[in-house]
Design a protein around this motif. Structure first.
Motif, PDB file in Angstrom:
ATOM      1  N   UNK A  31      54.966  19.434  14.276  1.00 22.66           N
ATOM      2  CA  UNK A  31      54.829  19.408  12.828  1.00 22.66           C
ATOM      3  C   UNK A  31      55.144  18.050  12.238  1.00 22.66           C
ATOM      4  N   UNK A  32      56.224  17.442  12.739  1.00 24.20           N
ATOM      5  CA  UNK A  32      56.583  16.108  12.256  1.00 24.20           C
ATOM      6  C   UNK A  32      55.498  15.098  12.603  1.00 24.20           C
ATOM      7  N   UNK A  33      54.956  15.179  13.842  1.00 30.29           N
ATOM      8  CA  UNK A  33      53.917  14.241  14.267  1.00 30.29           C
ATOM      9  C   UNK A  33      52.642  14.422  13.449  1.00 30.29           C
ATOM     10  N   UNK A  34      52.271  15.699  13.189  1.00 31.84           N
ATOM     11  CA  UNK A  34      51.059  15.955  12.413  1.00 31.84           C
ATOM     12  C   UNK A  34      51.198  15.435  10.989  1.00 31.84           C
ATOM     13  N   UNK A  35      52.373  15.647  10.403  1.00 33.25           N
ATOM     14  CA  UNK A  35      52.581  15.139   9.049  1.00 33.25           C
ATOM     15  C   UNK A  35      52.514  13.632   8.980  1.00 33.25           C
ATOM     16  N   UNK A  36      53.135  12.975   9.961  1.00 34.54           N
ATOM     17  CA  UNK A  36      53.099  11.509   9.984  1.00 34.54           C
ATOM     18  C   UNK A  36      51.687  10.996  10.209  1.00 34.54           C
ATOM     19  N   UNK A  37      50.917  11.666  11.097  1.00 36.84           N
ATOM     20  CA  UNK A  37      49.534  11.241  11.364  1.00 36.84           C
ATOM     21  C   UNK A  37      48.668  11.398  10.128  1.00 36.84           C
ATOM     22  N   UNK A  38      48.855  12.515   9.399  1.00 37.60           N
ATOM     23  CA  UNK A  38      48.070  12.731   8.182  1.00 37.60           C
ATOM     24  C   UNK A  38      48.384  11.671   7.137  1.00 37.60           C
ATOM     25  N   UNK A  39      49.650  11.322   7.027  1.00 36.21           N
ATOM     26  CA  UNK A  39      50.026  10.299   6.050  1.00 36.21           C
ATOM     27  C   UNK A  39      49.424   8.949   6.420  1.00 36.21           C
ATOM     28  N   UNK A  40      49.469   8.604   7.715  1.00 35.46           N
ATOM     29  CA  UNK A  40      48.891   7.336   8.158  1.00 35.46           C
ATOM     30  C   UNK A  40      47.384   7.334   7.981  1.00 35.46           C
ATOM     31  N   UNK A  41      46.740   8.496   8.241  1.00 35.29           N
ATOM     32  CA  UNK A  41      45.282   8.571   8.094  1.00 35.29           C
ATOM     33  C   UNK A  41      44.867   8.401   6.645  1.00 35.29           C
ATOM     34  N   UNK A  42      45.601   9.026   5.731  1.00 36.80           N
ATOM     35  CA  UNK A  42      45.264   8.889   4.319  1.00 36.80           C
ATOM     36  C   UNK A  42      45.441   7.457   3.844  1.00 36.80           C
ATOM     37  N   UNK A  43      46.474   6.797   4.352  1.00 39.88           N
ATOM     38  CA  UNK A  43      46.677   5.392   3.999  1.00 39.88           C
ATOM     39  C   UNK A  43      45.561   4.522   4.549  1.00 39.88           C
ATOM     40  N   UNK A  44      45.152   4.815   5.797  1.00 42.88           N
ATOM     41  CA  UNK A  44      44.069   4.042   6.410  1.00 42.88           C
ATOM     42  C   UNK A  44      42.760   4.249   5.670  1.00 42.88           C
ATOM     43  N   UNK A  45      42.480   5.518   5.269  1.00 45.29           N
ATOM     44  CA  UNK A  45      41.247   5.790   4.520  1.00 45.29           C
ATOM     45  C   UNK A  45      41.246   5.069   3.180  1.00 45.29           C
ATOM     46  N   UNK A  46      42.410   5.042   2.537  1.00 44.46           N
ATOM     47  CA  UNK A  46      42.491   4.348   1.251  1.00 44.46           C
ATOM     48  C   UNK A  46      42.256   2.854   1.427  1.00 44.46           C
ATOM     49  N   UNK A  47      42.823   2.288   2.515  1.00 42.02           N
ATOM     50  CA  UNK A  47      42.606   0.865   2.769  1.00 42.02           C
ATOM     51  C   UNK A  47      41.147   0.583   3.093  1.00 42.02           C
ATOM     52  N   UNK A  48      40.512   1.495   3.881  1.00 34.65           N
ATOM     53  CA  UNK A  48      39.099   1.309   4.232  1.00 34.65           C
ATOM     54  C   UNK A  48      38.219   1.385   2.991  1.00 34.65           C
ATOM     55  N   UNK A  49      38.503   2.358   2.127  1.00 29.01           N
ATOM     56  CA  UNK A  49      37.714   2.483   0.900  1.00 29.01           C
ATOM     57  C   UNK A  49      37.875   1.256   0.025  1.00 29.01           C
ATOM     58  N   UNK A  50      39.106   0.733  -0.016  1.00 30.29           N
ATOM     59  CA  UNK A  50      39.328  -0.472  -0.819  1.00 30.29           C
ATOM     60  C   UNK A  50      38.604  -1.669  -0.236  1.00 30.29           C
TER      61      UNK A  50
END
Length: 277
Positions: A31-50
């Motif tokens: 659960x901790x790993x999945x939450x951290x991965x989701x947070x990193x993925x959302x940050x990466x997507x935001x950076x890619x979109x920017x």
């Protein structure tokens, strides 16, 4: 009388308890790993979109760093490259998206090679060139999608007409099967068997390298649409009639007969002679 000491009974721990403890630990860790991965993925997507939202200023910086050496800081051209004044965003997109530019070395013709920029970077540089000195722009969707002109409902896509127009105006260089062909002085007409609809239109409008420009007086927008539709249909259709042999006509067919046909006759003659002896 001595008091008897009561000894606490020590029973064995159930194996199910250990398994449950391990399972709980794994679930917690997952659960901790999945939450951290989701947070990193959302940050990466935001950076890619920017990063994909590039402006004309970004295109100017990219142009200055990669193109100005040959084409000049103000698109005026140099001894190493032509002027880009008036070529338009469509020409820039064509040259960059097909890998022809930046030019690897001077030669009779700029060959296609792996693309060195992202789509967003290419669009940004094209927008910068268009902002400095406007030229041909991107076509409407119905042109490259092979659809009916919305302004004239009676004008429908005609693949047969497109194939005929291609044979009349393009086949002498690109081959009737769009397989490409050789020109003079080391130049050549590239194959169109995998070229996108946008780049086919861009080539007709901008006339890259040895190709002439087909204006509306030569081919109307509807004619260009029909040619594109015919070529795309040919790309997506399974060829019939056996091996295409490169679709080069009598040249490849004659070579095939010369090597395999005459070779088989020679082999048969040698076999018959050996048997008779």
């Amino acid at each position: 009388m001595a008091r008897e000491k009561k000894h606490r009974s020590r029973g064995r721990r159930s194996p199910l308890a250990a398994a449950a403890l391990i399972g709980a630990g794994l679930l917690l860790t997952g659960g901790v790993y999945a939450g951290a991965s989701a947070a990193m993925a959302s940050t990466s997507d935001a950076q890619t979109a920017a990063s994909t939202e590039l402006t004309v200023e970004d295109g100017q910086k990219l142009f200055t760093a990669n193109c100005a050496t040959c084409h000049g800081l103000n698109l005026e051209g140099t001894d190493e490259g032509p002027s880009l004044i008036g070529v338009g965003e469509l020409s820039v997109e064509f040259q960059l998206a097909t890998g022809r530019m930046p030019l690897q070395m001077q030669g009779p013709q700029a060959p296609q090679k792996p693309v060195q920029f992202t789509d967003a970077q290419i669009r940004a540089m094209a927008a910068y060139v268009q902002s400095v000195a406007p030229g041909p722009g991107y076509p409407e969707d119905w042109v490259t999608a092979g659809k009916t002109n919305p302004e004239n409902a009676k004008d429908e896509v005609d693949i047969a007409n497109g194939a005929e127009l291609f044979r009349i105006n393009c086949a002498m260089c690109h081959n009737v099967a769009a397989a490409g062909g050789a020109l003079t002085e080391g130049k050549y007409a590239p194959a169109l068997t995998s070229t996108s609809a946008l780049h086919i239109y861009a080539a007709m409008v901008t006339g890259p390298q040895n190709m002439p420009v087909f204006g509306d007086m030569n081919l109307s927008t509807e004619d260009k649409r029909d040619i594109i539709a015919a070529l795309v249909w040919q790309q997506e259709t399974v060829p019939i009639g056996g091996f295409t042999l490169g679709s080069l006509g009598p040249v490849s067919e004659g070579l095939f007969i010369w090597i395999f046909g005459i070779g088989a006759l020679v082999a048969l003659t040698v076999w018959i002679t050996a048997k008779s002896n």
